[in-house]
Design a protein around this motif. Structure first.
Motif, PDB file in Angstrom:
ATOM      1  N   ALA A 419      12.927 -13.977 -21.943  1.00  0.00           N
ATOM      2  CA  ALA A 419      12.338 -15.252 -21.103  1.00  0.00           C
ATOM      3  C   ALA A 419      12.792 -14.693 -19.584  1.00  0.00           C
ATOM      4  CB  ALA A 419      13.404 -16.396 -21.704  1.00  0.00           C
ATOM      5  N   TYR A 420      14.574 -14.275 -19.631  1.00  0.00           N
ATOM      6  CA  TYR A 420      15.195 -13.339 -18.109  1.00  0.00           C
ATOM      7  C   TYR A 420      14.313 -12.590 -17.390  1.00  0.00           C
ATOM      8  CZ  TYR A 420      17.167 -11.894 -14.612  1.00  0.00           C
ATOM      9  OH  TYR A 420      18.185 -10.915 -13.073  1.00  0.00           O
ATOM     10  N   ALA A 421      13.406 -11.899 -18.572  1.00  0.00           N
ATOM     11  CA  ALA A 421      12.579 -10.459 -17.783  1.00  0.00           C
ATOM     12  C   ALA A 421      11.294 -10.540 -17.415  1.00  0.00           C
ATOM     13  CB  ALA A 421      12.912  -9.566 -19.036  1.00  0.00           C
ATOM     14  N   THR A 422      10.524 -11.943 -18.170  1.00  0.00           N
ATOM     15  CA  THR A 422       9.606 -12.712 -17.949  1.00  0.00           C
ATOM     16  C   THR A 422       9.751 -13.054 -16.934  1.00  0.00           C
ATOM     17  OG1 THR A 422       8.888 -13.160 -20.348  1.00  0.00           O
ATOM     18  CG2 THR A 422       7.451 -14.238 -19.004  1.00  0.00           C
ATOM     19  N   ALA A 423      10.435 -14.289 -15.942  1.00  0.00           N
ATOM     20  CA  ALA A 423      11.154 -14.772 -14.916  1.00  0.00           C
ATOM     21  C   ALA A 423      10.749 -14.087 -13.498  1.00  0.00           C
ATOM     22  CB  ALA A 423      11.915 -16.061 -15.561  1.00  0.00           C
ATOM     23  N   GLN A 424      11.380 -12.548 -14.520  1.00  0.00           N
ATOM     24  CA  GLN A 424      11.019 -11.874 -12.873  1.00  0.00           C
ATOM     25  C   GLN A 424       9.985 -11.353 -12.973  1.00  0.00           C
ATOM     26  OE1 GLN A 424      14.223 -11.371 -11.445  1.00  0.00           O
ATOM     27  NE2 GLN A 424      14.962 -13.159 -12.594  1.00  0.00           N
ATOM     28  N   ILE A 425       9.754 -11.096 -13.682  1.00  0.00           N
ATOM     29  CA  ILE A 425       8.249 -10.444 -13.789  1.00  0.00           C
ATOM     30  C   ILE A 425       7.319 -11.437 -13.084  1.00  0.00           C
ATOM     31  CG2 ILE A 425       6.190  -9.038 -14.553  1.00  0.00           C
ATOM     32  CD1 ILE A 425       8.268  -8.135 -17.167  1.00  0.00           C
ATOM     33  N   ARG A 426       7.166 -12.440 -13.699  1.00  0.00           N
ATOM     34  CA  ARG A 426       6.722 -13.614 -11.909  1.00  0.00           C
ATOM     35  C   ARG A 426       6.669 -13.554 -11.289  1.00  0.00           C
ATOM     36  NH1 ARG A 426       6.255 -17.890 -17.992  1.00  0.00           N
ATOM     37  NH2 ARG A 426       4.547 -17.249 -18.921  1.00  0.00           N
ATOM     38  N   ARG A 427       7.762 -13.477 -10.955  1.00  0.00           N
ATOM     39  CA  ARG A 427       8.293 -14.058  -9.854  1.00  0.00           C
ATOM     40  C   ARG A 427       7.958 -12.302  -8.957  1.00  0.00           C
ATOM     41  NH1 ARG A 427      13.619 -11.648  -7.208  1.00  0.00           N
ATOM     42  NH2 ARG A 427      13.805 -12.436  -5.514  1.00  0.00           N
ATOM     43  N   HIS A 428       7.426 -10.914  -9.142  1.00  0.00           N
ATOM     44  CA  HIS A 428       7.410  -9.819  -8.599  1.00  0.00           C
ATOM     45  C   HIS A 428       5.968  -9.712  -8.516  1.00  0.00           C
ATOM     46  CE1 HIS A 428      11.759  -9.252  -8.685  1.00  0.00           C
ATOM     47  NE2 HIS A 428      11.194  -8.879  -7.286  1.00  0.00           N
ATOM     48  N   MET A 510      11.994 -17.920 -32.247  1.00  0.00           N
ATOM     49  CA  MET A 510      11.761 -18.582 -30.765  1.00  0.00           C
ATOM     50  C   MET A 510      11.855 -16.808 -29.332  1.00  0.00           C
ATOM     51  SD  MET A 510      12.048 -19.763 -27.954  1.00  0.00           S
ATOM     52  CE  MET A 510      11.984 -21.994 -28.836  1.00  0.00           C
ATOM     53  N   LEU A 511      12.348 -15.848 -30.596  1.00  0.00           N
ATOM     54  CA  LEU A 511      12.089 -14.309 -29.763  1.00  0.00           C
ATOM     55  C   LEU A 511      11.006 -14.014 -30.028  1.00  0.00           C
ATOM     56  CD1 LEU A 511      13.698 -11.669 -28.684  1.00  0.00           C
ATOM     57  CD2 LEU A 511      14.272 -11.274 -31.093  1.00  0.00           C
ATOM     58  N   VAL A 512      10.066 -14.368 -31.173  1.00  0.00           N
ATOM     59  CA  VAL A 512       8.836 -14.269 -31.156  1.00  0.00           C
ATOM     60  C   VAL A 512       7.598 -14.984 -30.184  1.00  0.00           C
ATOM     61  CG1 VAL A 512       6.609 -14.247 -32.388  1.00  0.00           C
ATOM     62  CG2 VAL A 512       8.714 -13.125 -33.454  1.00  0.00           C
ATOM     63  N   ALA A 513       7.986 -16.185 -29.868  1.00  0.00           N
ATOM     64  CA  ALA A 513       7.698 -16.815 -28.434  1.00  0.00           C
ATOM     65  C   ALA A 513       7.989 -16.193 -26.911  1.00  0.00           C
ATOM     66  CB  ALA A 513       7.493 -18.251 -29.011  1.00  0.00           C
ATOM     67  N   ASN A 514       9.288 -15.649 -27.051  1.00  0.00           N
ATOM     68  CA  ASN A 514       9.658 -14.971 -25.878  1.00  0.00           C
ATOM     69  C   ASN A 514       8.616 -14.164 -25.638  1.00  0.00           C
ATOM     70  OD1 ASN A 514      11.309 -17.462 -25.209  1.00  0.00           O
ATOM     71  ND2 ASN A 514      12.845 -16.981 -25.710  1.00  0.00           N
TER      72      ASN A 514
END
Length: 606
Positions: A419-428, A510-514
């Motif tokens: 989830a943290y990596a997804t947020a960072q990618i969306r930020r960029h 939850m891991l699969v969803a993320n």
């Protein structure tokens, strides 16, 4: 449109194949559509006996080779098969002639207007492809340059696609893995293998590299997975490891020897120097500041940190024989080590403490003394074990030392890292889409280890499908980022959980969803970067992850497959600190809530 370049020695045999019936009689009406001269004059004539006379064509093609003599290429016959996509319209002979001329022009072997260019022809014997044949010698006695001709052919094909409105294909950016050769594919069919040995080895090496944190563990994981490993050492520096090769047991050549594949022959990122870049130079003399730290304490719960430290320390203790060797191995594994010395005997080590690296580096790490890890890991107990030749100790595999709660915490923290990596990618996405390449690369590690930990075939297919979307163009290594390090730590956590025999069902869900959200975000990122092939790979991998069912075998056997697919309601239930619906029973009692996500105190009314 795809062009494949081959090299040969004799042009005579190639011409007879092109004008022959083909292996399965698929060649129809073979004729020359373009060449260095008039196509009709170059086409072999048919004699009264119905056979073609190739002597004139062979003579004019091979004549320039005599001018070069000993300066000839070892394989002077250049052969390029150019094929259109099945959904493309059938092109005319004139259009194929333009395509062949464009390819010869862009490769530099026959530029437009060059009367002394190499001699070549383009033979068409099917609706969807032509064969370009050239001899690598110019009539003026100059040997043409064919370095990187495959990439020039790829550029020419992309120009032709736009010119004739054909299906668009990916550029030659070296993001695709090496494909098995035709002989390897046919050999796999004869042996009854589901995939060729090259593909199978690439999958095993990628999974082992994703779950390891050092060369020692990497080779150990490969051997434990049944892979034959051959290490290559330097001829100048004794004991210096410079490379490796792997083989599948039973896959032998004509001499009965194993068929070895070097790491670079499997994928560009699997060479030993690039693997060392992943492992922060573990077991290597190269330790630069840009190396990626695999173990990282950020985004990890205290329970996960303690379990990771215990398993890492235990593995180092099993492999060491002295205190010095033990402490060196701890540092090689990426741990921070603090040594306690005796106040009475100078230089005598009496204890130690360990910690995981932190980001930023100047942040104070959380130190764990040996008493908080395990009693048998104290330095005194370890020294007694190493000093006793009769002491029998069963080496720990890491995952068999984990409790159910610790394994569940591993899944929770891996999901949080995704989830943290997804947020960072969306930020960029809108700021700098090229700044998160490291996270795209590390997502492959998380997928491979998640597939191995859960044993789910859909995750395994998704990991192999995503393979192309992970690579940076032209084999470049991305600069490490916090998002990439978080995903690599998640991969390490999943590798430590062992096989699918665990009870962390809700956490795995939850891991699969993320992971689905992460792959969808990476697909959008690749689309913004105009890398359509990589975007398609990430999008297809996300679709395959969506097919993942629950890890419980009872759920897998449900006749309705949709019942096993994570729904938004079930994902919300799993994400809530105190689920409002009952969790699956584990050993006759409800599974405990995640220790890494404690419930927040309710707001009191005033």
């Amino acid at each position: 449109m795809i062009g494949k370049v081959l090299r040969g020695v004799r042009v005579q045999g190639l011409l007879r194949y092109l004008y022959g019936p083909g292996v399965n009689g698929e060649h129809h009406d073979p004729h020359i559509v373009a060449g260095f001269g008039d196509a009709a004059a170059l086409d072999p004539v048919v004699g009264t006996d119905g056979r073609r006379d190739f002597r004139h064509l062979e003579g004019v093609l091979t004549q320039p080779l005599a001018l070069l003599g000993e300066r000839n290429y070892r394989k002077p016959v250049w052969h390029c098969a150019v094929r259109a996509a099945p959904e493309d319209p059938v092109l005319t002979d004139g259009q194929w002639a333009q395509i062949a001329a464009e390819i010869m022009h862009r490769t530099g072997m026959a530029p437009a207007g060059d009367v002394d260019a190499v001699r070549w022809i383009a033979v068409r014997h099917a609706d969807d492809h032509v064969h370009i044949v050239a001899t690598l010698a110019r009539p003026d006695g100059i040997r043409p340059e064919v370095w990187n001709d495959g990439y020039r052919v790829r550029d020419a094909c992309r120009v032709v696609e736009q010119q004739f409105g054909l299906r668009s294909t990916a550029p030659a950016d070296r993001t695709a893995a090496r494909r098995p050769k035709r002989g390897e594919t046919e050999k796999a069919v004869r042996r009854g293998q589901p995939v060729p040995s090259r593909t199978l080895l690439r999958q095993k090496v990628q999974t082992a590299a994703a779950g390891a944190d050092s060369e020692r563990e990497f080779f150990g994981r490969l051997r434990a997975d049944g892979v034959l490993v051959r290490q290559r050492f330097s001829q100048r520096t004794a004991g210096e490891l410079t490379g490796y090769a792997v083989a599948v047991p039973g896959d032998v050549n004509a001499d009965g020897q194993p068929v070895w594949y070097g790491g670079g022959k499997l994928a560009a990122e699997l060479t030993l120097p690039k693997l060392r870049h992943r492992w922060a130079g573990a077991d290597s003399s190269v330790r630069d500041s840009s190396a990626i730290r695999r173990l990282n304490g950020r985004h990890l719960s205290p329970r996960t940190k303690q379990a990771m430290l215990r398993t890492t320390v235990r593995r180092a203790a099993d492999e060491a024989r002295t205190a010095t060797e033990f402490l060196d191995q701890l540092q090689d594994c990426g741990l921070l080590v603090k040594v306690r010395y005796s106040q009475q005997v100078s230089g005598q080590i009496t204890g130690y403490a360990v910690a995981l690296p932190t980001e930023p580096a100047d942040e104070e790490p959380a130190w764990y003394s040996v008493s908080r890890l395990a009693d048998d890991l104290s330095l005194t107990r370890l020294q007694q074990r190493w000093a006793s030749p009769t002491a029998h100790h069963v080496p720990s595999t890491g995952h068999n030392d984990l409790t159910t709660e610790e394994r569940q915490a591993f899944y929770d923290d891996a999901a949080r890292a995704a989830a943290y990596a997804t947020a960072q990618i969306r930020r960029h996405l809108a700021i700098n889409p090229y700044a998160v390449q490291d996270a795209c690369w590390a997502a492959s590690d998380a997928l491979h280890t998640a597939a191995q930990a859960t044993g789910n075939q859909h995750l395994r297919r998704a990991a192999h499908t995503y393979d192309r979307a992970a690579r940076a163009p032209y084999g470049r290594l991305p600069q490490p980022t916090p998002a990439g390090n978080a995903l690599r730590t998640a991969a390490r956590l999943l590798a430590l959980t062992g096989s699918a025999q665990n009870q962390a069902t809700q956490s795995a869900l939850m891991l699969v969803a993320n992971l689905i959200t992460l792959l969808d975000t990476i697909a959008e990122l690749r689309r913004l970067q105009s890398r359509q092939a990589q975007a398609d790979a990430a999008r297809k991998a996300a679709a395959q992850v969506r097919e993942v069912g629950l890890a419980d075998p009872a759920n897998r056997s449900q006749p309705n497959a949709q019942a096993a697919v994570p729904s938004q309601a079930r994902l919300a239930m799993a994400a809530f600190p105190n689920p409002w619906a009952p969790l699956p029973m584990t050993s006759g009692r409800p599974a405990p809530p995640s220790p890494s996500a404690p419930p927040r105190p309710g707001r009191q009314r005033r």
